[in-house]
Design a protein around this motif. Sequence first.
Motif, PDB file in Angstrom:
ATOM      1  N   UNK A   1       0.839  -1.187   0.000  1.00  0.00           N
ATOM      2  CA  UNK A   1       0.000   0.000   0.000  1.00  0.00           C
ATOM      3  C   UNK A   1       0.877   1.242   0.000  1.00  0.00           C
ATOM      4  N   UNK A   2       0.577   2.170  -0.877  1.00  0.00           N
ATOM      5  CA  UNK A   2       1.267   3.448  -0.904  1.00  0.00           C
ATOM      6  C   UNK A   2       0.366   4.446  -0.199  1.00  0.00           C
ATOM      7  N   UNK A   3       0.918   5.157   0.759  1.00  0.00           N
ATOM      8  CA  UNK A   3       0.095   6.045   1.586  1.00  0.00           C
ATOM      9  C   UNK A   3       0.831   7.335   1.889  1.00  0.00           C
ATOM     10  N   UNK A   4       0.095   8.424   1.939  1.00  0.00           N
ATOM     11  CA  UNK A   4       0.641   9.707   2.342  1.00  0.00           C
ATOM     12  C   UNK A   4       0.679   9.722   3.871  1.00  0.00           C
ATOM     13  N   UNK A   5       1.864   9.729   4.427  1.00  0.00           N
ATOM     14  CA  UNK A   5       2.031   9.695   5.877  1.00  0.00           C
ATOM     15  C   UNK A   5       1.368  10.908   6.522  1.00  0.00           C
ATOM     16  N   UNK A   6       1.380  12.030   5.832  1.00  0.00           N
ATOM     17  CA  UNK A   6       0.758  13.234   6.385  1.00  0.00           C
ATOM     18  C   UNK A   6      -0.745  13.030   6.584  1.00  0.00           C
ATOM     19  N   UNK A   7      -1.372  12.285   5.691  1.00  0.00           N
ATOM     20  CA  UNK A   7      -2.804  12.004   5.832  1.00  0.00           C
ATOM     21  C   UNK A   7      -3.060  11.175   7.092  1.00  0.00           C
ATOM     22  N   UNK A   8      -2.214  10.216   7.347  1.00  0.00           N
ATOM     23  CA  UNK A   8      -2.337   9.396   8.556  1.00  0.00           C
ATOM     24  C   UNK A   8      -2.175  10.281   9.785  1.00  0.00           C
TER      25      UNK A   8
ATOM     26  N   UNK B   1     -13.332  19.426   5.522  1.00  0.00           N
ATOM     27  CA  UNK B   1     -12.733  20.695   5.105  1.00  0.00           C
ATOM     28  C   UNK B   1     -11.432  20.967   5.859  1.00  0.00           C
ATOM     29  N   UNK B   2     -11.426  20.712   7.156  1.00  0.00           N
ATOM     30  CA  UNK B   2     -10.217  20.905   7.964  1.00  0.00           C
ATOM     31  C   UNK B   2      -9.098  19.985   7.475  1.00  0.00           C
ATOM     32  N   UNK B   3      -9.450  18.749   7.229  1.00  0.00           N
ATOM     33  CA  UNK B   3      -8.456  17.780   6.753  1.00  0.00           C
ATOM     34  C   UNK B   3      -7.897  18.209   5.396  1.00  0.00           C
TER      35      UNK B   3
ATOM     36  N   UNK C   1      -3.482  20.304   2.116  1.00  0.00           N
ATOM     37  CA  UNK C   1      -3.059  21.176   1.021  1.00  0.00           C
ATOM     38  C   UNK C   1      -1.901  22.084   1.426  1.00  0.00           C
ATOM     39  N   UNK C   2      -1.737  22.326   2.709  1.00  0.00           N
ATOM     40  CA  UNK C   2      -0.646  23.186   3.189  1.00  0.00           C
ATOM     41  C   UNK C   2       0.631  22.406   3.486  1.00  0.00           C
ATOM     42  N   UNK C   3       0.511  21.115   3.680  1.00  0.00           N
ATOM     43  CA  UNK C   3       1.670  20.296   4.044  1.00  0.00           C
ATOM     44  C   UNK C   3       2.246  19.600   2.817  1.00  0.00           C
ATOM     45  N   UNK C   4       3.547  19.429   2.832  1.00  0.00           N
ATOM     46  CA  UNK C   4       4.208  18.674   1.768  1.00  0.00           C
ATOM     47  C   UNK C   4       3.875  17.194   1.961  1.00  0.00           C
ATOM     48  N   UNK C   5       3.356  16.531   0.912  1.00  0.00           N
ATOM     49  CA  UNK C   5       3.043  15.115   1.062  1.00  0.00           C
ATOM     50  C   UNK C   5       4.301  14.287   1.312  1.00  0.00           C
TER      51      UNK C   5
ATOM     52  N   UNK D   1       1.987  -1.047   7.529  1.00  0.00           N
ATOM     53  CA  UNK D   1       1.422  -0.036   8.418  1.00  0.00           C
ATOM     54  C   UNK D   1       2.317   0.245   9.626  1.00  0.00           C
ATOM     55  N   UNK D   2       2.862  -0.759  10.219  1.00  0.00           N
ATOM     56  CA  UNK D   2       3.729  -0.562  11.375  1.00  0.00           C
ATOM     57  C   UNK D   2       4.954   0.275  11.035  1.00  0.00           C
ATOM     58  N   UNK D   3       5.505   0.066   9.849  1.00  0.00           N
ATOM     59  CA  UNK D   3       6.649   0.854   9.424  1.00  0.00           C
ATOM     60  C   UNK D   3       6.246   2.301   9.165  1.00  0.00           C
ATOM     61  N   UNK D   4       5.054   2.492   8.621  1.00  0.00           N
ATOM     62  CA  UNK D   4       4.551   3.844   8.388  1.00  0.00           C
ATOM     63  C   UNK D   4       4.426   4.568   9.724  1.00  0.00           C
ATOM     64  N   UNK D   5       3.874   3.899  10.708  1.00  0.00           N
ATOM     65  CA  UNK D   5       3.690   4.530  12.013  1.00  0.00           C
ATOM     66  C   UNK D   5       5.035   4.878  12.639  1.00  0.00           C
ATOM     67  N   UNK D   6       6.025   4.039  12.454  1.00  0.00           N
ATOM     68  CA  UNK D   6       7.338   4.359  13.012  1.00  0.00           C
ATOM     69  C   UNK D   6       7.935   5.579  12.311  1.00  0.00           C
ATOM     70  N   UNK D   7       7.650   5.765  11.037  1.00  0.00           N
ATOM     71  CA  UNK D   7       8.105   6.962  10.327  1.00  0.00           C
ATOM     72  C   UNK D   7       7.434   8.205  10.907  1.00  0.00           C
ATOM     73  N   UNK D   8       6.181   8.064  11.286  1.00  0.00           N
ATOM     74  CA  UNK D   8       5.485   9.191  11.906  1.00  0.00           C
ATOM     75  C   UNK D   8       6.167   9.604  13.209  1.00  0.00           C
ATOM     76  N   UNK D   9       6.512   8.628  13.995  1.00  0.00           N
ATOM     77  CA  UNK D   9       7.134   8.913  15.279  1.00  0.00           C
ATOM     78  C   UNK D   9       8.534   9.502  15.120  1.00  0.00           C
ATOM     79  N   UNK D  10       9.123   9.293  13.962  1.00  0.00           N
ATOM     80  CA  UNK D  10      10.476   9.781  13.723  1.00  0.00           C
ATOM     81  C   UNK D  10      10.511  11.244  13.284  1.00  0.00           C
ATOM     82  N   UNK D  11       9.359  11.861  13.067  1.00  0.00           N
ATOM     83  CA  UNK D  11       9.327  13.273  12.673  1.00  0.00           C
ATOM     84  C   UNK D  11      10.062  14.099  13.710  1.00  0.00           C
TER      85      UNK D  11
END
Length: 93
Positions: A6-13, A38-40, A45-49, A56-66
């Motif tokens: 699955x390809x996913x925009x981490x910012x959306x998550x 609308x808020x989402x 639209x303001x954030x770089x994708x 999924x677990x790897x995606x979540x770890x990328x989120x925590x690495x911000x």
Amino acid sequence: MSVAVEVRNVMEIFVEMNLDKAIDGVSGTCHCEQCRADIKALTLNKLRPMYVSSLKGEVMSKLLAFDTGKQVEFLCCVHEAVDTVRECPHHSA
């Protein structure tokens, strides 16, 4: 046998994970599905994708690495979007 990736925009998550907290943090903000969408949309639209193609677990770890700077940028964008929608919702009353 191939495994679907699955390809996913981490910012959306990240927006999905923090949307309720952001909306609850600003009094007078509507919680209807239109305002939430609308808020989402405004926030994304303001954030770089940031697309990833991992489990999924790897995606979540990328989120925590911000880093802190990215988290601050994200929170500012979300709160700005909440304020915009609160002031001018796309629905009546």
